[in-house]
Design an enzyme around this catalytic site. Structure first.
Site, mmCIF file in Angstrom:
data_model
loop_
_atom_site.group_PDB
_atom_site.id
_atom_site.type_symbol
_atom_site.label_atom_id
_atom_site.label_comp_id
_atom_site.label_asym_id
_atom_site.label_seq_id
_atom_site.Cartn_x
_atom_site.Cartn_y
_atom_site.Cartn_z
ATOM 1 N N PHE A 22 0.864 -1.198 0.000
ATOM 2 C CA PHE A 22 0.000 0.000 0.000
ATOM 3 C C PHE A 22 0.897 1.244 0.000
ATOM 4 O O PHE A 22 1.887 1.297 0.734
ATOM 5 C CB PHE A 22 -0.874 -0.016 1.256
ATOM 6 C CG PHE A 22 -2.150 0.774 1.137
ATOM 7 C CD1 PHE A 22 -3.365 0.146 0.897
ATOM 8 C CD2 PHE A 22 -2.138 2.156 1.279
ATOM 9 C CE1 PHE A 22 -4.549 0.874 0.797
ATOM 10 C CE2 PHE A 22 -3.304 2.887 1.184
ATOM 11 C CZ PHE A 22 -4.514 2.245 0.945
ATOM 12 N N PHE A 57 -1.361 -2.916 7.919
ATOM 13 C CA PHE A 57 -2.127 -3.701 8.891
ATOM 14 C C PHE A 57 -1.656 -5.153 8.928
ATOM 15 O O PHE A 57 -1.756 -5.812 9.976
ATOM 16 C CB PHE A 57 -3.619 -3.640 8.520
ATOM 17 C CG PHE A 57 -4.549 -4.059 9.609
ATOM 18 C CD1 PHE A 57 -4.865 -3.196 10.651
ATOM 19 C CD2 PHE A 57 -5.131 -5.324 9.593
ATOM 20 C CE1 PHE A 57 -5.738 -3.588 11.659
ATOM 21 C CE2 PHE A 57 -6.006 -5.720 10.586
ATOM 22 C CZ PHE A 57 -6.310 -4.853 11.629
ATOM 23 N N GLU A 58 -1.145 -5.653 7.817
ATOM 24 C CA GLU A 58 -0.699 -7.050 7.731
ATOM 25 C C GLU A 58 0.740 -7.248 8.207
ATOM 26 O O GLU A 58 1.212 -8.394 8.326
ATOM 27 C CB GLU A 58 -0.815 -7.551 6.286
ATOM 28 C CG GLU A 58 -2.220 -7.900 5.839
ATOM 29 C CD GLU A 58 -3.120 -6.694 5.644
ATOM 30 O OE1 GLU A 58 -2.642 -5.687 5.094
ATOM 31 O OE2 GLU A 58 -4.292 -6.756 6.068
ATOM 32 N N VAL A 81 1.453 5.005 6.108
ATOM 33 C CA VAL A 81 0.036 5.255 6.373
ATOM 34 C C VAL A 81 -0.186 6.764 6.290
ATOM 35 O O VAL A 81 0.431 7.529 7.036
ATOM 36 C CB VAL A 81 -0.385 4.713 7.752
ATOM 37 C CG1 VAL A 81 -1.907 4.725 7.862
ATOM 38 C CG2 VAL A 81 0.149 3.301 7.981
ATOM 39 N N ILE A 82 -1.030 7.157 5.356
ATOM 40 C CA ILE A 82 -1.301 8.583 5.127
ATOM 41 C C ILE A 82 -2.730 8.883 5.558
ATOM 42 O O ILE A 82 -3.667 8.187 5.144
ATOM 43 C CB ILE A 82 -1.083 8.935 3.641
ATOM 44 C CG1 ILE A 82 0.363 8.614 3.237
ATOM 45 C CG2 ILE A 82 -1.394 10.413 3.394
ATOM 46 C CD1 ILE A 82 0.640 8.739 1.751
ATOM 47 N N THR A 86 -11.094 9.580 6.305
ATOM 48 C CA THR A 86 -11.823 8.713 7.228
ATOM 49 C C THR A 86 -10.966 8.358 8.439
ATOM 50 O O THR A 86 -9.790 8.714 8.527
ATOM 51 C CB THR A 86 -12.202 7.395 6.529
ATOM 52 O OG1 THR A 86 -11.014 6.627 6.357
ATOM 53 C CG2 THR A 86 -12.852 7.652 5.193
ATOM 54 N N HIS A 88 -9.967 5.463 9.073
ATOM 55 C CA HIS A 88 -9.202 4.250 8.766
ATOM 56 C C HIS A 88 -7.745 4.395 9.208
ATOM 57 O O HIS A 88 -7.138 3.463 9.724
ATOM 58 C CB HIS A 88 -9.274 3.983 7.263
ATOM 59 C CG HIS A 88 -9.054 2.560 6.878
ATOM 60 N ND1 HIS A 88 -9.833 1.534 7.347
ATOM 61 C CD2 HIS A 88 -8.144 1.982 6.070
ATOM 62 C CE1 HIS A 88 -9.421 0.395 6.839
ATOM 63 N NE2 HIS A 88 -8.386 0.633 6.063
ATOM 64 N N PHE A 113 10.430 -0.414 13.775
ATOM 65 C CA PHE A 113 9.261 0.321 13.282
ATOM 66 C C PHE A 113 9.677 1.341 12.227
ATOM 67 O O PHE A 113 10.088 2.461 12.540
ATOM 68 C CB PHE A 113 8.588 1.025 14.463
ATOM 69 C CG PHE A 113 7.304 1.721 14.121
ATOM 70 C CD1 PHE A 113 6.180 1.005 13.750
ATOM 71 C CD2 PHE A 113 7.198 3.105 14.194
ATOM 72 C CE1 PHE A 113 4.973 1.639 13.450
ATOM 73 C CE2 PHE A 113 6.004 3.751 13.904
ATOM 74 C CZ PHE A 113 4.893 3.010 13.523
ATOM 75 N N ARG A 127 10.104 11.985 3.758
ATOM 76 C CA ARG A 127 10.759 11.057 4.694
ATOM 77 C C ARG A 127 11.200 9.767 4.015
ATOM 78 O O ARG A 127 11.686 8.854 4.670
ATOM 79 C CB ARG A 127 9.790 10.755 5.842
ATOM 80 C CG ARG A 127 9.581 11.955 6.766
ATOM 81 C CD ARG A 127 8.286 11.880 7.543
ATOM 82 N NE ARG A 127 8.119 13.033 8.421
ATOM 83 C CZ ARG A 127 7.791 14.262 8.029
ATOM 84 N NH1 ARG A 127 7.605 14.506 6.735
ATOM 85 N NH2 ARG A 127 7.665 15.245 8.883
#
Ligand code: INI
Length: 154
Positions: A22, A57-58, A81-82, A86, A88, A113, A127
């Protein structure tokens, strides 16, 4: 008095990188930075294994499985993760962070991480090799430091 600290000398062992597909434009750049940092610190490609997962998430499931297997000195997690319109974002970012932490604590293997959590695409790109360095490279360095530190701990 003992002061214990990991250094950046070439570490032994193999390293697994778990990368989310993603926002792949960004995560490919994180992987490139991570790989480059490893190679420049004495860890050649032959000691790196890259595993792609669908999204951040996986990441925790795969990271935990790889860390528990005993084949890797450390596992590096790369994702992006942007924040969208929503809620989410909060679930994905929060659960990825918690799961990655849990994978390390459950296995006593450093699980790093390297997941960007940003408001905008521009912040993420900054980044991932533009204005603000490369978080993937930072993650490789954190892995090297932790592996070398753990070898020194009583
Ligand atoms: N996954 C990401 O890695 N980054 C995101 O920004 C993102 N957003 O915004 O939705 C995202 N979602 C997918 C998620 O990680 C899972 O792959 C999906 O929900 C299937 O479990």
């Amino acid at each position: 008095m003992a002061i214990l600290e990991g250094d950046f000398s070439p570490p032994p062992g193999r390293f697994a990188i778990v990368a989310a597909r993603f926002n792949r434009l960004v995560t490919e750049a994180l992987w490139a930075g991570c790989r480059d940092a490893f190679v420049r610190h004495g860890v050649p490609d032959e000691r790196l294994d890259l595993v792609w997962v669908p999204g951040s998430f996986e990441i925790p499931l795969v990271a935990r499985r790889l860390a528990a297997g005993g084949d890797y000195a450390a596992v590096i997690c790369l994702g992006c993760v942007i924040r969208g319109e929503t809620g989410h974002y909060d679930h994905v970012a929060g659960q990825a962070a918690a799961g990655i932490m849990q994978a390390g604590l459950a296995t006593s293997v450093p699980v790093i991480f390297g997941v960007l959590t940003t408001e905008t695409v521009d912040q993420a790109l900054d980044r991932a090799g533009l204005k603000s360095g490369n978080k993937g490279a930072d993650a490789a360095l954190a892995a090297i430091e932790m592996v070398n530190l753990l070898r020194k701990l009583p």
